[in-house]
Design an enzyme around this catalytic site. Structure first.
Site, short mmCIF file in Angstrom:
data_model
loop_
_atom_site.label_atom_id
_atom_site.label_comp_id
_atom_site.label_asym_id
_atom_site.label_seq_id
_atom_site.Cartn_x
_atom_site.Cartn_y
_atom_site.Cartn_z
N GLY A 8 0.84 -1.20 0.00
CA GLY A 8 0.00 0.00 0.00
C GLY A 8 0.87 1.24 0.00
O GLY A 8 0.49 2.28 0.54
N ALA A 9 2.04 1.14 -0.63
CA ALA A 9 3.04 2.21 -0.58
C ALA A 9 2.65 3.45 -1.37
O ALA A 9 3.30 4.49 -1.23
CB ALA A 9 4.39 1.69 -1.07
N VAL A 13 -0.25 6.95 4.12
CA VAL A 13 0.44 6.39 5.27
C VAL A 13 1.59 5.49 4.84
O VAL A 13 2.71 5.59 5.35
CB VAL A 13 -0.53 5.61 6.17
N GLY A 14 1.32 4.59 3.90
CA GLY A 14 2.36 3.67 3.44
C GLY A 14 3.54 4.40 2.84
O GLY A 14 4.70 4.03 3.07
N ARG A 85 -10.80 5.26 5.37
CA ARG A 85 -11.99 5.71 6.10
C ARG A 85 -12.31 7.15 5.75
O ARG A 85 -11.42 8.01 5.67
CB ARG A 85 -11.74 5.59 7.62
N ASN A 98 -12.79 -4.05 3.43
CA ASN A 98 -11.35 -4.35 3.47
C ASN A 98 -11.02 -5.81 3.75
O ASN A 98 -9.92 -6.26 3.42
CB ASN A 98 -10.67 -3.46 4.52
N ASN A 123 -7.71 -0.31 8.58
CA ASN A 123 -8.85 -0.28 9.52
C ASN A 123 -10.05 -1.06 9.00
O ASN A 123 -10.22 -1.20 7.80
CB ASN A 123 -9.25 1.17 9.78
N ARG A 154 -1.28 9.49 22.06
CA ARG A 154 -2.08 10.72 22.06
C ARG A 154 -2.47 11.09 23.48
O ARG A 154 -2.38 12.26 23.87
CB ARG A 154 -3.34 10.52 21.20
N HIS A 178 -9.45 -0.11 18.79
CA HIS A 178 -8.98 1.15 18.22
C HIS A 178 -10.22 1.82 17.64
O HIS A 178 -10.54 1.72 16.46
CB HIS A 178 -7.95 0.89 17.12
#
Length: 317
Positions: A8-9, A13-14, A85, A98, A123, A154, A178
């Site tokens: 998922g690069a 995020v990836g 999301r 997913n 997620n 956090r 989560h």
């Protein structure tokens, strides 16, 4: 020296995760994995990163592929692929979307890289960790998810800001989903080694407001900038470094829980775990009665969602 693959690069995020991962001294090679049709983007990302590595003086080999067979030989596989999301969408709404993607990829991973550690980011991460564990056929210690690690960080930051102390003086963790049913462990929270509940100022701590801020943290970022990137990316790198460095750290991640928390288990969920080169091992803990009740409810929520997802997957097979 190790090889890390990021599936998922081409996603936010990836893609970013390759930056902090490249700074880990144990990493000698990073493989960026994308889906067919994204070759040009992968080539561009790779060239851009190589320039940044050159400017920084980082000696890490960086390659890309659209063939998951190339995952063979990876020590850690970071899985970030899937449907993102959207603002206002519950993480559980993503589960069925997913799950099919993760199940197919996990099957391949189990075949071509059976000795790798598989870190799930997609997620809803607790459910996707369970899907990856089942369909990869890998050992429970090998498969884990980002879980409540970032949520715990956090909360740690919020507590440090409230008491005006360095963040390193605060130790806390959040367990469970989560998501909305996450459970803060105030009984295990310390400030400079002192239990936070023993501090007179604790009575004025805006506990509910803090937890709501943590729960809504990702939602707010998605609302304002479209996606969370830097927090998850740095958290991913921390976990990769902990595994490859054999650091024996206790971090809160999504892992298969047998019965380590007051006999509660049988599900992948956020729990304190010992992390090293051997993998991830949840540790037995004892918490306060109200925390046990809340954690039990969180476990049942994830269990029900996981069961529903597996039922849907089995119907497709």
């Amino acid at each position: 020296m190790s090889r890390v693959a990021i599936i998922g690069a081409t996603g936010s995020v990836g893609c970013f995760a390759a930056h902090p991962i490249s700074e880990i001294p144990y990493v000698k090679e990073i493989l960026l994995v994308g889906r067919p049709g994204r070759e040009n983007l992968l080539e561009g990302i790779t060239r851009d990163f190589k320039d940044s590595y050159a400017a920084r003086g980082t000696d890490v080999a960086l390659e890309w592929t659209t063939d998951q067979q190339d995952l063979a030989g990876s020590d850690v596989i970071v899985y970030t692929a899937g449907v993102a999301r959207k603002a206002g969408e519950d993480r559980m709404d993503l589960a069925v979307k997913n799950a099919g993607i993760v199940a197919e990829a996990a099957t391949t991973i189990g075949e071509v890289a059976p000795s790798a550690h598989l870190l799930m980011i997609t997620n809803p991460v607790d459910v996707m960790t369970a899907v990856a564990l089942k369909y990869s056929g890998m050992k429970q210690k090998q498969v884990f998810g980002l879980g409540t690690h970032l949520d715990s960080m956090r909360l740690k930051s919020l507590i440090a800001a409230y008491f005006r102390v360095h963040v390193s003086e605060v130790h806390t963790r959040i367990i469970g989903e989560h998501g909305a049913s996450m459970v803060p462990l105030w009984s295990a929270t310390t400030l400079g080694g002192i239990r936070i509940c023993n501090l007179p100022a604790f009575s004025d701590l805006p506990v509910d407001q803090m937890i709501e801020s943590v729960v809504q943290g990702g939602e707010m970022i998605i609302k304002y900038k479209g996606s969370t990137v830097y927090g998850p990316g740095e958290a991913i790198a921390t976990l990769v470094r902990t595994v490859l460095g054999n650091e024996n750290r206790l971090l809160t991640v999504s892992a298969y829980l047998k019965s380590e928390v007051h006999g509660i288990g049988g599900v992948c969920i956020g729990v304190p775990a010992l992390i090293n080169r051997s993998g991830v091992t949840p540790i037995p803990i004892r918490i306060e009665p109200d925390e046990v009740k809340a954690f039990g409810a969180s476990v049942e929520k994830i269990r029900n969602s996981t069961d529903q997802v597996f039922e849907r997957l089995e119907k497709k097979e």
